[in-house]
Design a protein around this motif. Structure first.
Motif, PDB file in Angstrom:
ATOM      1  N   VAL A 244       0.808  -1.227   0.000  1.00 48.40           N
ATOM      2  CA  VAL A 244       0.000   0.000   0.000  1.00 48.40           C
ATOM      3  C   VAL A 244       0.841   1.277   0.000  1.00 48.40           C
ATOM      4  CG1 VAL A 244      -1.968  -1.086   1.125  1.00 48.40           C
ATOM      5  CG2 VAL A 244      -0.205  -0.027   2.532  1.00 48.40           C
ATOM      6  N   VAL A 245       2.129   1.188   0.220  1.00 40.64           N
ATOM      7  CA  VAL A 245       2.978   2.379   0.337  1.00 40.64           C
ATOM      8  C   VAL A 245       3.469   2.830  -1.035  1.00 40.64           C
ATOM      9  CG1 VAL A 245       5.195   3.238   1.204  1.00 40.64           C
ATOM     10  CG2 VAL A 245       3.687   1.920   2.696  1.00 40.64           C
ATOM     11  N   GLN A 246       3.301   4.123  -1.330  1.00 39.00           N
ATOM     12  CA  GLN A 246       3.734   4.687  -2.604  1.00 39.00           C
ATOM     13  C   GLN A 246       5.210   5.054  -2.532  1.00 39.00           C
ATOM     14  OE1 GLN A 246      -0.165   6.967  -2.135  1.00 39.00           O
ATOM     15  NE2 GLN A 246       0.563   7.648  -4.143  1.00 39.00           N
ATOM     16  N   CYS A 247       6.015   4.261  -3.217  1.00 42.46           N
ATOM     17  CA  CYS A 247       7.469   4.456  -3.198  1.00 42.46           C
ATOM     18  C   CYS A 247       8.072   3.615  -4.308  1.00 42.46           C
ATOM     19  CB  CYS A 247       8.041   4.044  -1.833  1.00 42.46           C
ATOM     20  SG  CYS A 247       9.840   4.231  -1.700  1.00 42.46           S
ATOM     21  N   ASN A 248       9.149   4.097  -4.908  1.00 40.08           N
ATOM     22  CA  ASN A 248       9.764   3.383  -6.026  1.00 40.08           C
ATOM     23  C   ASN A 248      11.087   2.722  -5.665  1.00 40.08           C
ATOM     24  OD1 ASN A 248      11.349   5.646  -5.730  1.00 40.08           O
ATOM     25  ND2 ASN A 248      11.377   6.193  -7.897  1.00 40.08           N
ATOM     26  N   VAL A 249      11.431   2.645  -4.380  1.00 40.02           N
ATOM     27  CA  VAL A 249      12.750   2.145  -4.009  1.00 40.02           C
ATOM     28  C   VAL A 249      12.917   0.666  -4.345  1.00 40.02           C
ATOM     29  CG1 VAL A 249      12.201   1.482  -1.623  1.00 40.02           C
ATOM     30  CG2 VAL A 249      14.520   2.233  -2.205  1.00 40.02           C
TER      31      VAL A 249
ATOM     32  N   ILE B 105       8.297   0.347   6.075  1.00 38.10           N
ATOM     33  CA  ILE B 105       7.552   0.897   7.212  1.00 38.10           C
ATOM     34  C   ILE B 105       6.830   2.194   6.836  1.00 38.10           C
ATOM     35  CG2 ILE B 105       8.979  -0.213   8.971  1.00 38.10           C
ATOM     36  CD1 ILE B 105      10.500   2.423   9.296  1.00 38.10           C
ATOM     37  N   GLY B 106       6.732   2.466   5.528  1.00 42.11           N
ATOM     38  CA  GLY B 106       5.876   3.554   5.064  1.00 42.11           C
ATOM     39  C   GLY B 106       6.441   4.945   5.162  1.00 42.11           C
ATOM     40  N   CYS B 107       7.757   5.117   5.058  1.00 39.76           N
ATOM     41  CA  CYS B 107       8.358   6.422   5.342  1.00 39.76           C
ATOM     42  C   CYS B 107       8.064   7.479   4.287  1.00 39.76           C
ATOM     43  CB  CYS B 107       9.857   6.284   5.561  1.00 39.76           C
ATOM     44  SG  CYS B 107      10.812   5.965   4.056  1.00 39.76           S
ATOM     45  N   THR B 108       7.521   7.110   3.140  1.00 35.33           N
ATOM     46  CA  THR B 108       7.200   8.123   2.126  1.00 35.33           C
ATOM     47  C   THR B 108       5.760   8.599   2.228  1.00 35.33           C
ATOM     48  OG1 THR B 108       6.586   6.401   0.538  1.00 35.33           O
ATOM     49  CG2 THR B 108       8.874   7.170   0.497  1.00 35.33           C
ATOM     50  N   MET B 109       5.033   8.165   3.234  1.00 36.30           N
ATOM     51  CA  MET B 109       3.609   8.470   3.349  1.00 36.30           C
ATOM     52  C   MET B 109       3.354   9.545   4.409  1.00 36.30           C
ATOM     53  SD  MET B 109       2.420   6.312   1.115  1.00 36.30           S
ATOM     54  CE  MET B 109       0.692   5.893   1.395  1.00 36.30           C
ATOM     55  N   PRO B 110       2.375  10.419   4.195  1.00 34.73           N
ATOM     56  CA  PRO B 110       2.071  11.461   5.184  1.00 34.73           C
ATOM     57  C   PRO B 110       1.700  10.905   6.556  1.00 34.73           C
ATOM     58  CG  PRO B 110       1.082  12.030   3.087  1.00 34.73           C
ATOM     59  CD  PRO B 110       1.622  10.634   2.938  1.00 34.73           C
TER      60      PRO B 110
END
Length: 346
Positions: A254-259, A279-284
C-alpha cells in the motif's frame, strides 16, 4: 496540479539555497551525495544540457561556513537574489507553543545577537523563492519528530506554509519524501525544475500529497523483487528468507514508493530487496499509522490468507508446467544409433 508554465523567459542562472536547520539528522543531504541520475556534480558543473548555471549552497557541502555561508541567504531574504530554489530539510517546529527559548535555528541575527530560528528563515525566504522543495519525510510531512505527543509541535513544510501555497513561479511546494530520501529521486526532481526554469519542461505533475507522480505513482510491492512470491502465497516466517516479507511487517502493498524498483545506489538495494520491511516512510501518515513496526499490517491478514489459498494452487500447477517445459520434445531426440550410449534428458 497547477504549476509554472513555459511562457516565462528562460532562466540562465539560479541559486539553490539548502536549509538543514529543521528537526532532522542531515541524512537527506548525505543520501543525495550518492545520486547518479543525475549526480550533484553533473548539476553544479554544467554536465546536463540546457539547464541554467546552478550555484549550490548546502551547509554540509559548501566551502564557506559561518557568516560567510549565510551571506547568500540574507541577500535572498532581502530580495537580492532572483531567482533561487529553496530546499528545506528537517521538520518545522512550532516556535509558538512555549513561553521561551527556541527549537531550531540557523545563524545569529547581527542586530539582536539572538539566533535566527528555522521558521524565521522560511518566513523570509519562501515569499521570494522561485520554487520550494521539501526534501525527506521530516520536511515533507513531519516524520519521526512529529509523532503524536512530541513537545516541539513540529510539522511538514506544507502544514507550515499551507497546502495551497505557491512560489513566485506559481509552483506548489514539491515534496520528495523518504527517510532518508532515495538519492536519485531528489536529483531527478531538481533536474525537472531546472528544465522548467530553462523553458524546456511543462508544469511538474504532483499528486495530492505534493509528490512527483512519476516517482510515487506506484507501490513498493508493484516494483518489489519479492512480489512474485506474494502472488504464489509464499511468505517468509523469519528474516533472511527470500520470500515475501509482508507477514514480518512489510507495508509495501500500500505504500507509494519506487525504491523497490529503483534500488538505493546505482540501482542496487532498496528496503525489501535486501530483506528490510517497508515501514511507510514516504507516506504522510508515517510513523504513527504504521506502528508498531514489525507487526503484520492488519489488512494483510485477510489478503495473505486469500492469496495463500489461490497462490498455492497456482504455484503447484506452475511447477507441473515447469517440469514439462524442462523436457526436450521427443521429436528432437536422436533415434537410437548403434554404439551410442549417451542419453538425453527425458
Amino acid at each position: 496540479m497547477a504549476g509554472s508554465t513555459l511562457s516565462a523567459p528562460p532562466i540562465t542562472e539560479i541559486d539553490v539555497l539548502w536549509i538543514t536547520a529543521g528537526l532532522g539528522c542531515d541524512g537527506d543531504t548525505i543520501a543525495m551525495t550518492a545520486a547518479t541520475q543525475p549526480s550533484i556534480e553533473d548539476i553544479v558543473m554544467g554536465g546536463m544540457p540546457w539547464i541554467p548555471k546552478v550555484n549550490f549552497h548546502n551547509p554540509f557541502l559548501s566551502l564557506e561556513n559561518g557568516d560567510e555561508f549565510l551571506q547568500r541567504f540574507h541577500l535572498a531574504a532581502g530580495g537580492g537574489i532572483d531567482p533561487f530554489i529553496l530546499v528545506v530539510e528537517g521538520s518545522i517546529p512550532n516556535e509558538k507553543n512555549k513561553q521561551g527559548g527556541y527549537w531550531a535555528s540557523l545563524g545569529t541575527d547581527a542586530a539582536t545577537g539572538q539566533p535566527i530560528t528555522t521558521c524565521e528563515w522560511i518566513d523570509r525566504l519562501a515569499p521570494h523563492a522561485w520554487a520550494v522543495i521539501a526534501v525527506g519525510t521530516c520536511a515533507t510531512y513531519g516524520g519521526i519528530h512529529a509523532m503524536e505527543g512530541n513537545p516541539t509541535g513540529c510539522m511538514g513544510l506544507p502544514d507550515y506554509l499551507g497546502w495551497n501555497w505557491r512560489s513566485t513561479a506559481n509552483i506548489p511546494i514539491v515534496c520528495v519524501p523518504g527517510c532518508p530520501i532515495q538519492p536519485d529521486n531528489f536529483m531527478e526532481t531538481l533536474l525537472y525544475l531546472l528544465y522548467i526554469a530553462a523553458g524546456r519542461a511543462p508544469a511538474i505533475p504532483l499528486d495530492e500529497a505534493l509528490r512527483p507522480t512519476w516517482l510515487f505513482g506506484s507501490t513498493v510491492h508493484e516494483g518489489c523483487d519479492r512480489g512474485g512470491y506474494y502472488e504464489q502465497g509464499q511468505f517468509a516466517e523469519e528474516y533472511g528468507s527470500p520470500l515475501c516479507i509482508v507477514k514480518l511487517g512489510c507495508w509495501g502493498p500500500v505504500v507509494q514508493c519506487n525504491v523497490g524498483k529503483r534500488g538505493w545506489m546505482g540501482g542496487i538495494g532498496g528496503c525489501p530487496n535486501v530483506g528490510g520491511i517497508c515501514i511507510g516512510c514516504t507516506m504522510p501518515g508515517f510513523p504513527d499509522k504504521f506502528m508498531p513496526f514489525m507487526n503484520q499490517p492488519p489488512g494483510s491478514l485477510l489478503s495473505s490468507a486469500a492469496v495463500q489459498t489461490y497462490g498455492r494452487a497456482i504455484h503447484a500447477l506452475r511447477r507441473f508446467t515447469q517440469a514439462s517445459l524442462n523436457k526436450v520434445p521427443s521429436w528432437r531426440r536422436q533415434q537410437a544409433i548403434p554404439n551410442r550410449t549417451d542419453s538425453h534428458p527425458s
